[in-house]
Every structure is written in C-alpha cells, then in structure tokens.
Design a protein around this motif. Structure first.
Motif, short mmCIF file in Angstrom:
data_model
loop_
_atom_site.label_atom_id
_atom_site.label_comp_id
_atom_site.label_asym_id
_atom_site.label_seq_id
_atom_site.Cartn_x
_atom_site.Cartn_y
_atom_site.Cartn_z
N VAL A 3 0.50 -1.09 -0.08
CA VAL A 3 0.03 0.08 -0.04
C VAL A 3 1.01 1.31 -0.15
N ARG A 6 2.26 2.11 -3.45
CA ARG A 6 1.09 2.43 -4.41
C ARG A 6 0.48 3.85 -4.03
N CYS A 24 -5.82 7.50 -7.53
CA CYS A 24 -6.36 6.73 -6.55
C CYS A 24 -7.03 5.59 -7.09
N VAL A 25 -8.11 5.76 -7.99
CA VAL A 25 -8.81 4.81 -8.72
C VAL A 25 -7.90 3.68 -9.59
N LEU A 27 -4.70 3.38 -9.08
CA LEU A 27 -3.74 2.32 -8.15
C LEU A 27 -4.47 1.79 -6.99
N GLN A 28 -5.79 1.93 -6.77
CA GLN A 28 -6.26 1.36 -6.08
C GLN A 28 -6.22 1.58 -4.51
N VAL A 29 -6.11 2.88 -4.33
CA VAL A 29 -5.68 3.34 -2.90
C VAL A 29 -6.73 4.49 -2.43
N ARG A 31 -8.18 8.00 -1.13
CA ARG A 31 -7.78 9.47 -1.02
C ARG A 31 -7.50 10.15 0.13
#
Length: 173
Positions: A3, A6, A24-25, A27-29, A31
């Motif tokens: 995490v 990312r 963020c979308v 890299l799936q983290v 905000r």
C-alpha cells in the motif's frame, strides 16, 4: 505491491498533473491516504541511532541484548518493536565464520606422493565388519599404490598401534 508503494506512485502521478481521484482509482488506494505522513520513522530515529551505536560497540549482540542496554538508558521498547526497528535499520549480527582447518596436503609446500615404481608408496586402511553372531572384526589392509597389489591383510577383533608397527616392520623386512 504494498500500500505504501502504491501511495507513493499515486503521489507521483498527482505531482505530474493527474487528478487525485483518477490516480487513486487507477492505483486502488484511498484518497485519504495521500495526505498521510508516517510518524514512526520520526519517532524511531533516536532509537535507531542508539541501536547503531551499541551494535558498533558490540557487533556480536542482537536485538534482544541491545534492547536490554536501551532499557538501562531509559528507552523502553517491546520485543516486537525492537525486532522491527532492528531489522528495518539493517542491523544484522554477522554470521560466525568457521575457521577452515589447514590440510597438510593442501598447503603449497606439500605435494602428495605419487608412486612411480613398485614399493615406493604404500597405503594402509582399516576396514570394519561384523560376523553373523555379532562379533566385530577389524581388518588392516596394506596396499602398494603403484601396482594396487595387496601386501598384507590382518583380521582381528582389535588391532592396537603396536600391532600395526609390527606388521609394517614385517612387510618392510
């Protein structure tokens, strides 16, 4: 990918002009994680410095022993935190190096004897065996290295050093 890695990539993308939402979308983290600053590295800096000084002073001590020294200095750490900081700082106890024994034949001055003629080099060895009734046997074998011929075989339950010398004197004679 972790995490933290990312999040670093998302921050890099935002610095390059991509929107926070899009980065963020992709890299799936979350905000909310973009603004997060870790506090542990700042909190651990004095502990790491103390650990480094002790590990330089006592190179064979590990995290457990250094933790005791830190406690004496007033820095109280749990076992797991001490181990985490120790490993994170790269403070490993060097592996003990075993001393290699010098082989007398391996030294540069000594060469193994090479037989060039019969009766120039002999070799003897002990061979162990057992009878069907469980009695142990010891065999002394004496061979000529050049001809590979067996010069003598002595079989007994026990062969002492004096007997070996006696056999060698007989064969030499």
């Amino acid at each position: 990918m972790s995490v933290q890695a990312r999040l670093e990539q998302a921050r890099y993308a935002v610095d390059r002009g991509i929107s926070q939402r899009r980065a963020c979308v992709l890299l799936q983290v979350a905000r909310s994680g973009l603004g997060y600053q870790q506090r542990m590295p700042v909190k651990d800096q004095p502990v790491i410095a103390a650990m480094r000084s002790y590990s330089e002073q006592y190179p064979r001590y590990g995290a457990r022993r250094i933790r005791i020294f830190l406690r004496r200095d007033g820095i109280v750490l749990g076992r797991d935190r001490a181990a985490r900081i120790w490993a994170g700082a790269g403070l490993q106890v060097p592996k003990k190096r075993t001393r290699k024994r010098k082989d007398h034949m391996g030294s540069p001055n000594r060469q193994p004897f090479v037989a060039r003629a019969p009766n120039e080099v002999w070799a003897y060895d002990f061979v162990f065996d057992a009878c069907a009734n469980g009695q142990k046997l010891k065999c002394l074998t004496l061979i000529d290295e050049f001809t590979k011929e067996s010069l003598y075989i002595d079989v007994a339950g026990s062969i002492k050093g004096k007997r070996v010398v006696q056999i060698l004197e007989e064969v030499i004679g």
